[in-house]
Every structure is written in structure tokens, then in C-alpha cells.
Write a protein that holds these residues in place. Structure first.
Motif, PDB file in Angstrom:
ATOM      1  N   LYS A   1       0.810  -1.220   0.000  1.00 41.09           N
ATOM      2  CA  LYS A   1       0.000   0.000   0.000  1.00 41.09           C
ATOM      3  C   LYS A   1       0.845   1.272   0.000  1.00 41.09           C
ATOM      4  O   LYS A   1       0.319   2.378  -0.062  1.00 41.09           O
ATOM      5  CB  LYS A   1      -0.932  -0.005   1.215  1.00 41.09           C
ATOM      6  CG  LYS A   1      -1.961  -1.128   1.163  1.00 41.09           C
ATOM      7  CD  LYS A   1      -2.877  -1.130   2.377  1.00 41.09           C
ATOM      8  CE  LYS A   1      -3.891  -2.259   2.275  1.00 41.09           C
ATOM      9  NZ  LYS A   1      -4.781  -2.317   3.462  1.00 41.09           N
ATOM     10  N   PHE A   2       2.173   1.136   0.082  1.00 39.02           N
ATOM     11  CA  PHE A   2       3.032   2.314   0.065  1.00 39.02           C
ATOM     12  C   PHE A   2       3.240   2.800  -1.364  1.00 39.02           C
ATOM     13  O   PHE A   2       3.177   2.027  -2.321  1.00 39.02           O
ATOM     14  CB  PHE A   2       4.396   1.993   0.688  1.00 39.02           C
ATOM     15  CG  PHE A   2       4.341   1.767   2.171  1.00 39.02           C
ATOM     16  CD1 PHE A   2       3.586   2.578   2.990  1.00 39.02           C
ATOM     17  CD2 PHE A   2       5.048   0.733   2.747  1.00 39.02           C
ATOM     18  CE1 PHE A   2       3.534   2.375   4.360  1.00 39.02           C
ATOM     19  CE2 PHE A   2       5.021   0.518   4.113  1.00 39.02           C
ATOM     20  CZ  PHE A   2       4.254   1.341   4.921  1.00 39.02           C
ATOM     21  N   ALA A   3       3.505   4.095  -1.486  1.00 42.07           N
ATOM     22  CA  ALA A   3       3.821   4.661  -2.790  1.00 42.07           C
ATOM     23  C   ALA A   3       5.219   4.213  -3.208  1.00 42.07           C
ATOM     24  O   ALA A   3       6.164   4.255  -2.413  1.00 42.07           O
ATOM     25  CB  ALA A   3       3.750   6.180  -2.734  1.00 42.07           C
ATOM     26  N   LEU A   4       5.356   3.762  -4.448  1.00 44.89           N
ATOM     27  CA  LEU A   4       6.654   3.350  -4.981  1.00 44.89           C
ATOM     28  C   LEU A   4       7.312   4.510  -5.721  1.00 44.89           C
ATOM     29  O   LEU A   4       6.639   5.380  -6.270  1.00 44.89           O
ATOM     30  CB  LEU A   4       6.500   2.156  -5.921  1.00 44.89           C
ATOM     31  CG  LEU A   4       6.012   0.846  -5.300  1.00 44.89           C
ATOM     32  CD1 LEU A   4       6.162  -0.292  -6.306  1.00 44.89           C
ATOM     33  CD2 LEU A   4       6.761   0.510  -4.018  1.00 44.89           C
ATOM     34  N   ILE A   5       8.646   4.482  -5.716  1.00 49.52           N
ATOM     35  CA  ILE A   5       9.432   5.575  -6.274  1.00 49.52           C
ATOM     36  C   ILE A   5      10.288   5.066  -7.419  1.00 49.52           C
ATOM     37  O   ILE A   5      10.916   4.019  -7.318  1.00 49.52           O
ATOM     38  CB  ILE A   5      10.358   6.166  -5.184  1.00 49.52           C
ATOM     39  CG1 ILE A   5       9.539   6.820  -4.078  1.00 49.52           C
ATOM     40  CG2 ILE A   5      11.344   7.159  -5.780  1.00 49.52           C
ATOM     41  CD1 ILE A   5      10.377   7.208  -2.879  1.00 49.52           C
ATOM     42  N   ASN A   6      10.310   5.815  -8.508  1.00 47.82           N
ATOM     43  CA  ASN A   6      11.218   5.578  -9.618  1.00 47.82           C
ATOM     44  C   ASN A   6      12.272   6.670  -9.619  1.00 47.82           C
ATOM     45  O   ASN A   6      11.922   7.858  -9.545  1.00 47.82           O
ATOM     46  CB  ASN A   6      10.462   5.618 -10.947  1.00 47.82           C
ATOM     47  CG  ASN A   6      10.599   4.314 -11.707  1.00 47.82           C
ATOM     48  OD1 ASN A   6      11.576   3.604 -11.542  1.00 47.82           O
ATOM     49  ND2 ASN A   6       9.627   4.010 -12.547  1.00 47.82           N
ATOM     50  N   VAL A   7      13.558   6.284  -9.665  1.00 48.74           N
ATOM     51  CA  VAL A   7      14.626   7.286  -9.671  1.00 48.74           C
ATOM     52  C   VAL A   7      15.544   7.057 -10.866  1.00 48.74           C
ATOM     53  O   VAL A   7      15.601   5.958 -11.422  1.00 48.74           O
ATOM     54  CB  VAL A   7      15.458   7.235  -8.362  1.00 48.74           C
ATOM     55  CG1 VAL A   7      14.577   7.521  -7.160  1.00 48.74           C
ATOM     56  CG2 VAL A   7      16.160   5.883  -8.199  1.00 48.74           C
ATOM     57  N   ASN A   8      16.275   8.115 -11.260  1.00 47.24           N
ATOM     58  CA  ASN A   8      17.267   7.956 -12.316  1.00 47.24           C
ATOM     59  C   ASN A   8      18.620   7.575 -11.710  1.00 47.24           C
ATOM     60  O   ASN A   8      18.723   7.367 -10.489  1.00 47.24           O
ATOM     61  CB  ASN A   8      17.362   9.219 -13.181  1.00 47.24           C
ATOM     62  CG  ASN A   8      17.829  10.440 -12.387  1.00 47.24           C
ATOM     63  OD1 ASN A   8      18.425  10.325 -11.306  1.00 47.24           O
ATOM     64  ND2 ASN A   8      17.555  11.620 -12.930  1.00 47.24           N
ATOM     65  N   LYS A   9      19.652   7.485 -12.517  1.00 45.07           N
ATOM     66  CA  LYS A   9      20.959   7.028 -12.030  1.00 45.07           C
ATOM     67  C   LYS A   9      21.576   7.989 -11.022  1.00 45.07           C
ATOM     68  O   LYS A   9      22.499   7.628 -10.278  1.00 45.07           O
ATOM     69  CB  LYS A   9      21.912   6.803 -13.198  1.00 45.07           C
ATOM     70  CG  LYS A   9      22.225   8.069 -13.994  1.00 45.07           C
ATOM     71  CD  LYS A   9      23.144   7.750 -15.162  1.00 45.07           C
ATOM     72  CE  LYS A   9      23.468   9.014 -15.950  1.00 45.07           C
ATOM     73  NZ  LYS A   9      24.373   8.723 -17.093  1.00 45.07           N
TER      74      LYS A   9
END
Length: 289
Positions: free
Chosen positions: A178-186
Motif C-alpha cells: 500500500k506504500f507509494a513506490l518511487i522511480n529514480v534515475n541514475k
């Protein structure tokens, strides 16, 4: 170099409905149960000393050299004000200036409109939040001094959040989903943040270290540049709430590669259900030690 003022905003205006519904699931002292039913969950007495979670949040804030706190509550906040009048509060937090901000709900709504709406109302009520940088946190999580310091030491105008390694969070699998997922760059800059993505998409969020990163709602904002996105945050079509992660998503659409995601590997005590009361009691330090 002159050290700037460290401002902490605490979200404590929710109804604590999930926790209150789950009180019958565990056997708690009647006094604790009564307080949990009538007050915000961050005021529930914990441990032998019966100090609320808010006490430990403020303790960590003080250790991170915070001197100005803005507490966002519902209009029914007499319990918070009563806590501020206690000896334990006055003896320990005389160095902190507590300011209240009230989140009002619309006349045509049964509940407040979410965290982005809460922050907007706080910024409208306290102009300093529109001019300065600040860190904002949930009132039902106990964030470490290290995480607070990591955000406060960033440049004044930098936006950022803490990016938690999901493997370090000691929660049941159901809650992790249920947590928000994070996408990050390098460069560990935020690319996307998604609330409760479908299970089959979770692996798409692994970073360069093959880690799944989640948000625990601890952000650093610069008031002048984040306010338009907080104010114009869209209402979720189903939940009918305006949430900070959505405002952040809109910000990074307009300003890509400008929002830092600081990687952390640590557990965060969380007070969501009644069972968490017992877990947090085990994790808080004993004030007598």
C-alpha cells in the motif's frame, strides 16, 4: 555561513479511523483505548512512561535542531493543546515554538480533502511556509534524526524526499503493497511516484541497485516553488482527496531532474492499526535509561 531556520510541518489532522476500527483486535489498557478512541493516534500513551508518539517525534526534531514546528490538525484539537500544557511537554520542549494550522473540510464533504489540501491550508494560514523551505512528515511515523538532518542540510531551494529501501521496512507484506513506490534515475533524482501500483508492475520500480524504493511521506519543500503545485493538486476521482505525492508528480513533470530522492535503509515505526501500538512501545527508547 549563517545557518537557516529549520522548520518542521507535522500532518496530524486525520481521523485515525483505521486504528480506531481495529482497537477491538488487541487487549489494551482501558485508559489507552479510551484515549485512542477520542484523540488523534499520535497522542496515544506509549510505554511505561505513557508518553505519546508526538513526544518522541518532537524529541527527534529537537535533536535535529528544529525550533519551529507547524502542527496541522482538525478543528477539534483541544487534546493537542492539553498536551502542550503538560509538565512533560514544558520540561522537554521549551526550545520549540509550536504553531497550529487547521485543516477545515468543505461544507459539502464528510471528510477533509487529503494531505495536499492540509498543506495548502497550512501555507495559507502561515505565510512563512510560502517563503521558506521546510520538512513535512506524517504524525503517525517516527522518523530518525538522521533522516531529518539529511533533508535539512540540503540547499534552501532544493526539493527532496527520503527514498526507503523496502527490504528494511519491517511491515507485513499486505501493508508494504500500500506504500507509494518511487522511480529514480541514475543520479537518485525522482522520476515518478505512484500510489499503490498493480502488483505486476512493482518490479519496474527497481533502481540501479535492484532495490524497490518506497515513500514514507517525508519531504523537503521550498515554499515559493512547491506552493502552486500543492494548491492546484487534482482531486483523486475515487478517493476524493488531494494527496502530496500527486502534487510532487506534477512538479517533476514540469521540472524533471530537480527532485532529489535520498536513499535510506532503515525501519520506520508506524502507527496505522491498533496492533502497531504494541510494536511501537517495543521500539521507543525508555526515558528512564
Amino acid at each position: 555561513m549563517i545557518s537557516r531556520k529549520r522548520i518542521l510541518v507535522i500532518l496530524a489532522g486525520g481521523a485515525s479511523s483505521r486504528l480506531k476500527k481495529s482497537l477491538s483486535d488487541i487487549n489494551l489498557d482501558k485508559n489507552i483505548t479510551d484515549i485512542a478512541k477520542s484523540s488523534h493516534k499520535t497522542l496515544i500513551p506509549l510505554g511505561d512512561d505513557k508518553r505519546p508518539l508526538l513526544y518522541f517525534i518532537l524529541q527527534n526534531a529537537l535533536s535535529a535542531r528544529v525550533r519551529d514546528v507547524f502542527l496541522i490538525t482538525s478543528p477539534e484539537n483541544s487534546a493537542f493543546k492539553s498536551f502542550m500544557e503538560t509538565k512533560i511537554f514544558k520540561d522537554n520542549f521549551s526550545e520549540i515554538n509550536i504553531n497550529f494550522a487547521i485543516q477545515y473540510k468543505p461544507d459539502d464533504s464528510e471528510k477533509p480533502l487529503g494531505t495536499s489540501d492540509a498543506l495548502m491550508q497550512a501555507m495559507d494560514q502561515h505565510e512563512i511556509l510560502k517563503r521558506k523551505s521546510f520538512v513535512i512528515i506524517n504524525g503517525d511515523n517516527l522518523y530518525s534524526v538522521n533522516s531529518l538532518n539529511s533533508l535539512f542540510k540540503l540547499d534552501e531551494e532544493q526539493h527532496a524526499l527520503i527514498s526507503y529501501d523496502r527490504d528494511a521496512l519491517n511491515f507485513p507484506h499486505e501493508r508494504l503493497t500500500k506504500f507509494a513506490l518511487i522511480n529514480v534515475n541514475k543520479n537518485n533524482q525522482l522520476v515518478n511516484i505512484i500510489e499503490k501500483p498493480p502488483i505486476e508492475e512493482v518490479d519496474n520500480f527497481r533502481d540501479k541497485l535492484n532495490k524497490i524504493r518506497v515513500s514514507m511521506n517525508i519531504f523537503k519543500f521550498f515554499g515559493p516553488t512547491i506552493y502552486p503545485f500543492i494548491k492546484n493538486c487534482p482531486l483523486h476521482p475515487e478517493r476524493k482527496e488531494k494527496e502530496i505525492p500527486e502534487a510532487v508528480r506534477n512538479y517533476i513533470k514540469d521540472f524533471p531532474n530537480s527532485f532529489d530522492a535520498l536513499p535510506f535503509f532503515e525501519h520506520i515505526p508506524d502507527l496505522t492499526s491498533a496492533k502497531d501500538i504494541l510494536t511501537i512501545i517495543k521500539s521507543i527508547p525508555n526515558s528512564n535509561e
